[in-house]
Design a protein around this motif. Structure first.
Motif, PDB file in Angstrom:
ATOM      1  N   HIS A 508     -41.189  45.216  -4.588  1.00 15.89           N
ATOM      2  CA  HIS A 508     -40.492  43.778  -4.518  1.00 15.89           C
ATOM      3  C   HIS A 508     -39.708  43.583  -3.235  1.00 15.89           C
ATOM      4  O   HIS A 508     -38.853  42.810  -3.192  1.00 15.89           O
ATOM      5  CB  HIS A 508     -39.675  43.437  -5.758  1.00 15.89           C
ATOM      6  N   THR A 509     -40.002  44.579  -2.423  1.00 11.69           N
ATOM      7  CA  THR A 509     -39.013  44.486  -1.089  1.00 11.69           C
ATOM      8  C   THR A 509     -39.395  43.063  -0.417  1.00 11.69           C
ATOM      9  O   THR A 509     -38.291  42.389   0.090  1.00 11.69           O
ATOM     10  CB  THR A 509     -39.624  45.527  -0.157  1.00 11.69           C
ATOM     11  N   GLY A 510     -40.750  42.484  -0.500  1.00 12.76           N
ATOM     12  CA  GLY A 510     -41.202  41.173   0.114  1.00 12.76           C
ATOM     13  C   GLY A 510     -40.474  40.190  -0.598  1.00 12.76           C
ATOM     14  O   GLY A 510     -39.918  39.278   0.063  1.00 12.76           O
ATOM     15  N   SER A 511     -40.264  39.968  -1.874  1.00 14.22           N
ATOM     16  CA  SER A 511     -39.531  38.981  -2.590  1.00 14.22           C
ATOM     17  C   SER A 511     -38.092  39.143  -2.342  1.00 14.22           C
ATOM     18  O   SER A 511     -37.581  38.058  -2.177  1.00 14.22           O
ATOM     19  CB  SER A 511     -39.803  39.200  -4.151  1.00 14.22           C
ATOM     20  N   LEU A 512     -37.420  40.038  -2.390  1.00 11.08           N
ATOM     21  CA  LEU A 512     -36.024  40.072  -1.983  1.00 11.08           C
ATOM     22  C   LEU A 512     -35.774  39.870  -0.809  1.00 11.08           C
ATOM     23  O   LEU A 512     -34.906  39.162  -0.360  1.00 11.08           O
ATOM     24  CB  LEU A 512     -35.417  41.629  -2.240  1.00 11.08           C
ATOM     25  N   ALA A 513     -36.622  40.050   0.224  1.00 12.23           N
ATOM     26  CA  ALA A 513     -36.521  39.772   1.659  1.00 12.23           C
ATOM     27  C   ALA A 513     -36.531  38.191   1.781  1.00 12.23           C
ATOM     28  O   ALA A 513     -36.072  37.387   2.609  1.00 12.23           O
ATOM     29  CB  ALA A 513     -37.474  40.400   2.737  1.00 12.23           C
ATOM     30  N   PHE A 514     -37.640  37.748   0.930  1.00 13.65           N
ATOM     31  CA  PHE A 514     -37.701  36.181   1.018  1.00 13.65           C
ATOM     32  C   PHE A 514     -36.768  35.286   0.498  1.00 13.65           C
ATOM     33  O   PHE A 514     -36.190  34.343   1.260  1.00 13.65           O
ATOM     34  CB  PHE A 514     -39.187  35.964   0.027  1.00 13.65           C
ATOM     35  N   GLY A 515     -36.095  35.815  -0.411  1.00 12.22           N
ATOM     36  CA  GLY A 515     -34.900  35.124  -0.995  1.00 12.22           C
ATOM     37  C   GLY A 515     -33.711  35.187  -0.074  1.00 12.22           C
ATOM     38  O   GLY A 515     -32.868  34.303   0.195  1.00 12.22           O
ATOM     39  N   ALA A 516     -33.604  36.430   0.597  1.00 10.87           N
ATOM     40  CA  ALA A 516     -32.431  36.686   1.383  1.00 10.87           C
ATOM     41  C   ALA A 516     -32.814  36.095   2.774  1.00 10.87           C
ATOM     42  O   ALA A 516     -31.735  35.361   3.397  1.00 10.87           O
ATOM     43  CB  ALA A 516     -32.534  38.273   1.832  1.00 10.87           C
ATOM     44  N   LEU A 517     -33.953  35.839   3.239  1.00 14.21           N
ATOM     45  CA  LEU A 517     -34.373  34.915   4.408  1.00 14.21           C
ATOM     46  C   LEU A 517     -33.738  33.457   4.232  1.00 14.21           C
ATOM     47  O   LEU A 517     -33.374  32.865   4.986  1.00 14.21           O
ATOM     48  CB  LEU A 517     -35.764  35.008   4.661  1.00 14.21           C
ATOM     49  N   ILE A 518     -34.087  32.987   3.009  1.00 19.14           N
ATOM     50  CA  ILE A 518     -33.687  31.447   2.847  1.00 19.14           C
ATOM     51  C   ILE A 518     -32.189  31.259   2.751  1.00 19.14           C
ATOM     52  O   ILE A 518     -31.676  30.434   3.359  1.00 19.14           O
ATOM     53  CB  ILE A 518     -34.088  31.035   1.471  1.00 19.14           C
ATOM     54  N   LEU A 519     -31.364  32.249   2.172  1.00 20.28           N
ATOM     55  CA  LEU A 519     -29.937  32.151   2.199  1.00 20.28           C
ATOM     56  C   LEU A 519     -29.402  32.445   3.748  1.00 20.28           C
ATOM     57  O   LEU A 519     -28.610  31.828   4.083  1.00 20.28           O
ATOM     58  CB  LEU A 519     -29.576  33.103   1.358  1.00 20.28           C
ATOM     59  N   ALA A 520     -30.125  33.494   4.500  1.00 16.96           N
ATOM     60  CA  ALA A 520     -29.680  33.724   5.692  1.00 16.96           C
ATOM     61  C   ALA A 520     -29.858  32.402   6.631  1.00 16.96           C
ATOM     62  O   ALA A 520     -29.013  32.266   7.539  1.00 16.96           O
ATOM     63  CB  ALA A 520     -30.508  34.818   6.361  1.00 16.96           C
ATOM     64  N   ILE A 521     -30.897  31.749   6.461  1.00 21.58           N
ATOM     65  CA  ILE A 521     -31.246  30.475   7.397  1.00 21.58           C
ATOM     66  C   ILE A 521     -29.929  29.495   6.989  1.00 21.58           C
ATOM     67  O   ILE A 521     -29.405  28.851   8.062  1.00 21.58           O
ATOM     68  CB  ILE A 521     -32.597  30.001   7.187  1.00 21.58           C
ATOM     69  N   VAL A 522     -29.722  29.332   5.868  1.00 21.84           N
ATOM     70  CA  VAL A 522     -28.649  28.501   5.572  1.00 21.84           C
ATOM     71  C   VAL A 522     -27.309  28.917   6.067  1.00 21.84           C
ATOM     72  O   VAL A 522     -26.446  27.994   6.607  1.00 21.84           O
ATOM     73  CB  VAL A 522     -28.579  28.194   4.065  1.00 21.84           C
ATOM     74  N   GLN A 523     -26.964  30.020   5.873  1.00 19.66           N
ATOM     75  CA  GLN A 523     -25.770  30.835   6.479  1.00 19.66           C
ATOM     76  C   GLN A 523     -25.621  30.362   8.067  1.00 19.66           C
ATOM     77  O   GLN A 523     -24.660  30.223   8.216  1.00 19.66           O
ATOM     78  CB  GLN A 523     -25.463  32.190   5.924  1.00 19.66           C
ATOM     79  N   LEU A 524     -26.668  30.693   8.613  1.00 22.12           N
ATOM     80  CA  LEU A 524     -26.954  30.645  10.138  1.00 22.12           C
ATOM     81  C   LEU A 524     -26.480  29.410  10.414  1.00 22.12           C
ATOM     82  O   LEU A 524     -25.672  28.874  11.551  1.00 22.12           O
ATOM     83  CB  LEU A 524     -28.099  31.110  10.836  1.00 22.12           C
ATOM     84  N   ILE A 525     -27.031  28.149   9.722  1.00 25.16           N
ATOM     85  CA  ILE A 525     -26.760  26.637  10.002  1.00 25.16           C
ATOM     86  C   ILE A 525     -25.234  26.682   9.700  1.00 25.16           C
ATOM     87  O   ILE A 525     -24.620  25.763  10.632  1.00 25.16           O
ATOM     88  CB  ILE A 525     -27.602  25.623   9.304  1.00 25.16           C
ATOM     89  N   ARG A 526     -24.864  27.046   8.736  1.00 24.88           N
ATOM     90  CA  ARG A 526     -23.237  27.022   8.639  1.00 24.88           C
ATOM     91  C   ARG A 526     -22.447  27.308   9.588  1.00 24.88           C
ATOM     92  O   ARG A 526     -21.386  26.973  10.168  1.00 24.88           O
ATOM     93  CB  ARG A 526     -22.890  27.649   7.310  1.00 24.88           C
ATOM     94  N   VAL A 527     -22.810  28.613  10.037  1.00 21.63           N
ATOM     95  CA  VAL A 527     -21.984  29.200  11.320  1.00 21.63           C
ATOM     96  C   VAL A 527     -22.191  28.179  12.551  1.00 21.63           C
ATOM     97  O   VAL A 527     -21.208  28.179  13.049  1.00 21.63           O
ATOM     98  CB  VAL A 527     -22.729  30.615  11.677  1.00 21.63           C
ATOM     99  N   ILE A 528     -23.467  27.902  12.857  1.00 25.98           N
ATOM    100  CA  ILE A 528     -23.503  26.725  13.894  1.00 25.98           C
ATOM    101  C   ILE A 528     -22.569  25.616  13.598  1.00 25.98           C
ATOM    102  O   ILE A 528     -22.165  25.153  14.588  1.00 25.98           O
ATOM    103  CB  ILE A 528     -25.031  26.588  14.195  1.00 25.98           C
ATOM    104  N   LEU A 529     -22.664  25.022  12.609  1.00 30.38           N
ATOM    105  CA  LEU A 529     -21.902  23.720  12.230  1.00 30.38           C
ATOM    106  C   LEU A 529     -20.080  24.162  12.305  1.00 30.38           C
ATOM    107  O   LEU A 529     -19.339  23.209  13.177  1.00 30.38           O
ATOM    108  CB  LEU A 529     -22.075  23.543  10.833  1.00 30.38           C
ATOM    109  N   GLU A 530     -19.813  25.308  12.051  1.00 32.25           N
ATOM    110  CA  GLU A 530     -18.709  25.715  12.131  1.00 32.25           C
ATOM    111  C   GLU A 530     -18.230  25.870  13.609  1.00 32.25           C
ATOM    112  O   GLU A 530     -17.046  25.478  14.152  1.00 32.25           O
ATOM    113  CB  GLU A 530     -18.280  26.979  11.561  1.00 32.25           C
TER     114      GLU A 530
END
Length: 715
Positions: A508-530
């Motif tokens: 399940h490395t792919g599934s865990l990476a998929f969930g982490a990818l979605i969260l990382a995208i949102v967090q990067l957008i938050r960093v850019i907004l800050e």
């Protein structure tokens, strides 16, 4: 729309049907989200390649060592500046503040020296007396350009060519740079007990001319002094701090063990305490309302007196206390009604908390898994920081023309120090020099350094979220194997934590990476907004600030929601071994079919774990306070003598809270896993001989006969 005679599909999906072969986490699995797994591996390889490229082009010495006007590092080994570790400014008056000195290029010649000047002197005086006072000349010329030893050269030419500084003043090294040795005498700013000095150009100047620099330097120097004392406190108290953190670990373990017996007691004490406090508030409001009866002006309404800045005026009105009393009565009634109608849900939540404590007792190795997560995150942070530093220092030295004349058209233009003397710049701009300005470059690599830094931050967020996801999935698999064991603990598999970790990595490395990818995208957008918010703080555009605030709020909520969904999706992956999207959908629908239980369990769990963190951090903190302030007679002689006792005290309190958080995060994951298993158990089975429950006897007793059917399990 369903046809006549056909049953419409349930809003939140069909409950799972009974499967006689199901006995907990499925072992016959296949790899999930393979495409994302491949992409994740490729990104990691690319991230390693980025680090290698940054390592080849970067040079951290640019951060560690100051650089002179010739682009040479001060204090670098195996160079002419090996023993010259400090940077000296010819005319520090041209440098407005320490910030300019450290971050920008000060418009004056800078040399590497072995020590800072310790006296006042001017080049004019030293040149006039070099014949009969050679020691003064030998001392002064160490602050001149290397190789210069011509005291007969005219003063005007020396100052024009900046062969030597016009003056030196007593200085001391700070951040490997020579700053004036400021001090105060009777409230007056001085340098070496003098309030004036000669600038070597025929003027006597006041030390206050350096006030702007002095203000910044003194504040930073004070901070440095405090920093040294804090370091000393850590040096003599570090082992006592470790003892405090060890005590916090023992207390956290005891709290988790005792939750099996005290979860219900703690919760009900808190609930009845809240009811009692609100009841007292109602009585106090009635007493104030009755006490103000007959007092002139107390029968006025809030509308009559209007808005008042002194809010104590409103407390003199009977209407205010009546409103408070009605509001508290409503809150009291709501709490009592919730306790009446949700009492079974609350009992189930408490039973699950006790069951979680029992599960951890059987699988004690789970308590130490957060160390693995901590190590993985520490590796990610270290690699990101090192790569960021190497990227930031990936530049070649850039030289610019520095001219004393303000009208020189070549000023601030780039130049080549090797060919500069052959150009006509020195003729058109007498005294102009080609000096080091900063590190940069015009190559394709240097143009995209910002993009590389952004990629570095994004992959860092992805890897950190993957490490957290791996921990959650591993723990979920271990605790699920406990729940679905028919006989506890006899049927619990051997080494459940290691088995779960192996399944998560292998399948399940792919599934865990998929969930982490979605969260990382949102967090990067938050960093850019800050970042944008920080840049736009000085603007007067109210609409832009409002829009940015709304976006930040929306993405904050989205991140919280995704963390909740991901957490439960990882639990379903650990149990059934399906891909991320399917697991997230099934987890979401399962939670929606039990939404009331979810809300109750979350609040009960959050309260008890928060209470545990406060108890651990507060208890150990109080003990540390009495110890470091030498108020425990038995250990009074053992307590170290400190400059600031709050330094180890705050370290122990914060460290104890983090230690408790690490242990309790395992407990929270255990409770969440057992809850999803419990909901699945209710939908799969009915408690009969053919379909027996896997839940514990205590949970079975709480459910009773009314909830034996899956149809009754909704909400």
């Amino acid at each position: 729309m369903a046809r006549k005679g056909e049953a419409s599909a349930p809003l939140y999906g069909e409950p799972r049907k009974f499967d006689p072969k199901f006995r907990g986490p499925i072992h016959n699995r296949h790899c999930t989200d393979t495409v994302c797994c491949v992409i994740f591996i490729v990104v990691i390889l690319g991230y390693i390649a980025l680090g290698v490229v940054a390592w080849v082009h970067g040079d951290p010495r640019k951060v560690i060592y100051p650089t002179d006007s010739y682009g040479q590092f001060c204090g670098q080994k195996d160079t002419i500046n090996e023993n010259k570790t400090i940077l000296f400014y010819f005319n520090i008056l041209k440098c407005a503040s320490p910030v300019v000195l450290i971050n920008l290029q000060c418009p004056t010649t800078q040399l590497c020296v072995s020590k800072c000047p310790d006296r006042f002197a001017t080049y004019i005086d030293v040149q006039a007396s070099y014949r009969y006072k050679p020691d003064q000349w030998n001392y002064f010329r160490q602050f001149c350009k290397p190789g210069f030893n011509n005291p007969r050269k005219s003063v005007a030419q020396v100052l024009r060519d900046e062969d030597c500084p016009s003056m030196i003043i007593p200085s001391r090294p700070f951040l490997k740079r020579c700053f004036p040795d400021f001090s105060t005498k009777n409230g007056v700013l001085t340098v070496a007990n003098q309030t004036t000095f000669r600038d070597g150009r025929g003027k006597t100047r006041n030390v206050t001319d350096l006030r702007e620099a002095a203000n910044g330097i003194n504040s930073v120097l004070d901070a440095r002094s405090v920093g040294v004392k804090i370091f000393e406190d850590y040096a003599i108290s570090w082992y006592w701090i470790l003892i405090g953190l060890f005590i916090a670990m023992i207390v956290s373990l005891l709290f988790l063990v005792l939750l099996r017996f005290t979860a219900g007691v703690l919760f009900w004490i808190f609930i009845f305490g809240v009811i009692g406090i609100i009841g007292y508030g109602i009585w106090h409001c009635y007493w104030e309302y009755d006490h103000l009866k007959g007092i002139p002006g107390s029968d006025l309404t809030v509308y009559d007196i209007g808005f008042q800045t002194d809010f104590r005026v409103y407390l003199q009105l009977r209407q205010t206390w009546l409103a408070f009393m009605i509001l508290l009565c409503i809150v009291e009634v709501i709490i009592i009604l919730m306790l009446i109608f949700l009492r079974n849900r609350i009992r189930i939540a408490i039973a699950l908390l006790k069951e979680g404590s029992r599960a951890i007792g059987y699988i004690m190795s789970t308590l130490f898994y957060p160390i693995v997560t901590f190590i993985l995150i520490a590796i990610c942070i270290s690699y990101w920081a090192v790569t960021a530093v190497f990227l930031a220092t990936s530049g070649e030295p850039v030289y610019k023309v520095m001219a004393n004349q303000t009208l020189c058209k070549y000023a601030n233009l780039t130049c080549d120090p090797e060919t500069f003397n052959k150009t006509n710049v020195t003729k058109l701009c007498p005294g102009a020099q080609c000096t080091f300005a900063f590190y940069g470059g015009e190559s394709l690599y240097h143009k995209y350094i910002f993009i590389f830094q952004l990629a570095n931050a994004f992959v860092f967020l992805w890897l950190v979220n993957f490490a957290i996801a791996l921990g959650q999935c591993t723990l979920a698999g271990a605790f699920a194997s406990y729940y679905w064991a028919s006989r506890k603990p006899a049927d619990i598999p051997l080494w459940p934590l290691f088995s779960s970790f192996g399944r998560a990595i292998r399948y399940h490395t792919g599934s865990l990476a998929f969930g982490a990818l979605i969260l990382a995208i949102v967090q990067l957008i938050r960093v850019i907004l800050e970042y944008l918010d920080h840049k736009l703080k000085g603007t007067q555009n109210s609409f832009t600030r409002f829009l940015l605030c709304c976006l930040k709020c929306c993405f904050w909520c989205l991140e919280k929601f995704l963390k909740f969904i991901n957490r439960n999706a990882y639990i379903m992956i650990a149990i059934y071994g399906k891909n991320f999207c399917t697991s997230a959908k099934e987890a979401f629908f399962l939670l929606m079919r039990n939404v009331v239980r979810v809300a109750v369990l979350d609040k009960v769990t959050d309260f008890l774990l928060f209470l545990g963190k406060i108890l651990v951090a507060g208890g150990v903190g109080v003990l540390a306070f009495f110890f470091f302030t030498q108020r425990i007679p038995i250990f009074a002689q053992e307590a170290p003598a400190l400059n600031y006792y709050w330094v180890p005290l705050l370290t122990v309190i914060i460290g104890s809270y983090l230690v408790a958080h690490g242990f309790f995060s395992v407990y929270a994951m255990c409770v969440d896993t057992l809850f999803l298993c419990f909901c699945e158990d209710l939908e799969r089975n009915d408690g009969s001989t053919a379909k027996p429950y896997f839940m514990s006897a205590s949970l079975h007793r709480i459910l009773g006969k009314k909830e034996l059917s899956p149809k009754k399990a909704v909400g």
